[in-house]
Design an enzyme around this catalytic site. Structure first.
Site, PDB file in Angstrom:
ATOM      1  N   ARG A  80       0.854  -1.185   0.000  1.00 19.10           N
ATOM      2  CA  ARG A  80       0.000   0.000   0.000  1.00 19.10           C
ATOM      3  C   ARG A  80       0.890   1.234   0.000  1.00 19.10           C
ATOM      4  O   ARG A  80       2.005   1.208   0.532  1.00 19.10           O
ATOM      5  CB  ARG A  80      -0.889   0.029   1.249  1.00 19.10           C
ATOM      6  CG  ARG A  80      -2.012  -0.993   1.244  1.00 19.10           C
ATOM      7  CD  ARG A  80      -3.126  -0.587   0.284  1.00 19.10           C
ATOM      8  NE  ARG A  80      -4.296  -1.454   0.371  1.00 19.10           N
ATOM      9  CZ  ARG A  80      -4.596  -2.420  -0.499  1.00 19.10           C
ATOM     10  NH1 ARG A  80      -3.798  -2.669  -1.527  1.00 19.10           N
ATOM     11  NH2 ARG A  80      -5.686  -3.139  -0.354  1.00 19.10           N
TER      12      ARG A  80
ATOM     13  N   HIS B 289      -1.657   0.961  -9.502  1.00 12.63           N
ATOM     14  CA  HIS B 289      -2.352  -0.038  -8.667  1.00 12.63           C
ATOM     15  C   HIS B 289      -3.000  -1.128  -9.532  1.00 12.63           C
ATOM     16  O   HIS B 289      -4.212  -1.348  -9.482  1.00 12.63           O
ATOM     17  CB  HIS B 289      -3.410   0.634  -7.773  1.00 12.63           C
ATOM     18  CG  HIS B 289      -3.736  -0.189  -6.556  1.00 12.63           C
ATOM     19  ND1 HIS B 289      -4.006   0.349  -5.326  1.00 12.63           N
ATOM     20  CD2 HIS B 289      -3.834  -1.531  -6.392  1.00 12.63           C
ATOM     21  CE1 HIS B 289      -4.261  -0.620  -4.453  1.00 12.63           C
ATOM     22  NE2 HIS B 289      -4.161  -1.775  -5.082  1.00 12.63           N
TER      23      HIS B 289
END
Ligand code: NAP
Ligand code: GLV
Length: 309
Positions: free
Chosen positions: A224, A272
């Site tokens: 993340r 992502h």
């Protein structure tokens, strides 16, 4: 009693069909598409949803994450009895293993350097190494970390890993806990972050840990964005402490226009996309888990809310 889905329309359509076939006695409703009485919602499936959205369901029992991670959901605001389940799905696992292999090879073969030379119109020789000379350290030995290791193993990289509890993986030097971090950082030169984002792991890719890696290491972050301290990365790259970074996740996402990551010559960015939840296989995983839930059996991917992952 109903299950409510909040998320991508296309996935909702696929999941509605799978759930209707596999669990026909549990109505599956899609937010923004079907009429919903909030008091009837016992199960919610979502990728991310704000706290005020989740708070409107007073009888919520289980929150299913559409993704492998859960930090994007308002977990801290949920009543303590609400169970949280993450997605353990082969599409995510295989996708991540592929991404890690691609990123490790790119770093190992100095792709950022060669691309910059090409862009500058230069034909520059640089000595290459074989994979056994590159020591890849995987941060997080869970579903994704273990799959990444199995994808990297046949390529010949020298492998190590770091986790919270002790692991034994053949051919991998495993380290654990805060006490094992320093040896782990000293023992590799290409680091792949596949940790969940928790209070303990936030900001773990920072000046202090970069300082404990061998000079010239490469960093790959597919966990993340919150794992990485952006300014520390730029400083480490500019000073030569780190050689290059490949980032699939950033904080925030999307990364705002003009952010220095976009133009830094030693940073590779992907938006992502390392591992995506596959609609069909994930729908089957959800249905399997809902069947287990209704039978009172243990759920696959249930999060330990005290641990945060
Ligand atoms: P997982 O199976 O829960 O594994 C987590 C691993 O991290 C475990 O090995 C765990 O140690 C370790 N860990 C947790 N806290 C730690 C700490 N404080 N210190 C050291 N190790 C720690 O999770 P996963 O399925 O592999 O997924 C990992 C993460 O990848 C997700 O949470 C998500 O954030 C990210 N992700 C990113 C993408 C993308 O597209 N970029 C896609 C999917 C997932 P133990 O083994 O000892 O418990
Ligand atoms: C994606 O980032 C996921 O958590 O599945």
């Amino acid at each position: 009693m109903i299950m409510l889905y909040h998320g991508l329309e296309e996935r909702g359509r696929v999941w509605a069909q799978i759930m209707a076939e596999r669990v026909p006695h549990l109505p599956f409703r899609r937010w923004g598409h079907d009429a919903v009485d909030p008091a009837e919602v016992r199960f919610l499936a979502a990728w991310n949803a704000p706290a005020d959205f989740v708070a409107q369901f007073p009888n919520l029992e289980v929150l299913f994450s559409v993704g492998a991670g859960i930090d994007q959901l308002p977990i801290a605001d949920l009543p303590p009895q609400v169970r949280v389940v993450r997605m353990v799905e082969q599409g995510i696992i295989t996708g991540m293993a592929e991404y890690v292999a691609m990123a490790c090879l790119a770093m190992h073969r100095d792709l950022p350097f060669f691309i910059n030379e090409q862009r500058a119109g230069r034909w520059t020789y640089r000595h290459t190494r074989l994979a056994a000379e590159t020591r890849v350290g995987i941060m997080g030995l869970g579903e994704l970390g273990k799959a990444a290791i199995e994808m990297l193993r046949p390529l010949g990289f020298t492998l190590s890993g770091w986790s919270r509890s002790a692991h034994e993986i053949p051919g991998v030097a495993c380290h654990a806990g805060a006490e094992g971090l320093e040896a782990f950082l000293a023992g590799a030169n290409t680091f792949v972050c596949l940790l969940p984002l928790t209070q303990e792991t936030r900001g773990i890719l920072c000046r202090e840990t970069f300082g404990k890696m061998p000079r010239g290491s490469a960093v790959i972050n597919a966990g993340r964005g919150g794992h990485l301290v952006a300014d520390d990365l730029i400083a480490a790259l500019d000073s030569g402490r780190l050689r290059a970074a490949m980032l699939d996740v950033t904080d925030p996402e999307p990364l705002p226009a003009g952010h220095p990551f976009y133009s830094h010559p030693a940073i590779f960015l992907t938006p992502h996309v390392a591992a995506e939840t596959r609609h069909a296989t994930a729908g089957e995983v959800l249905a399997d888990n809902v069947i287990r839930l209704l039978e009172g059996a243990p759920l696959v991917g249930e999060v330990d809310r005290t641990r945060g992952y």
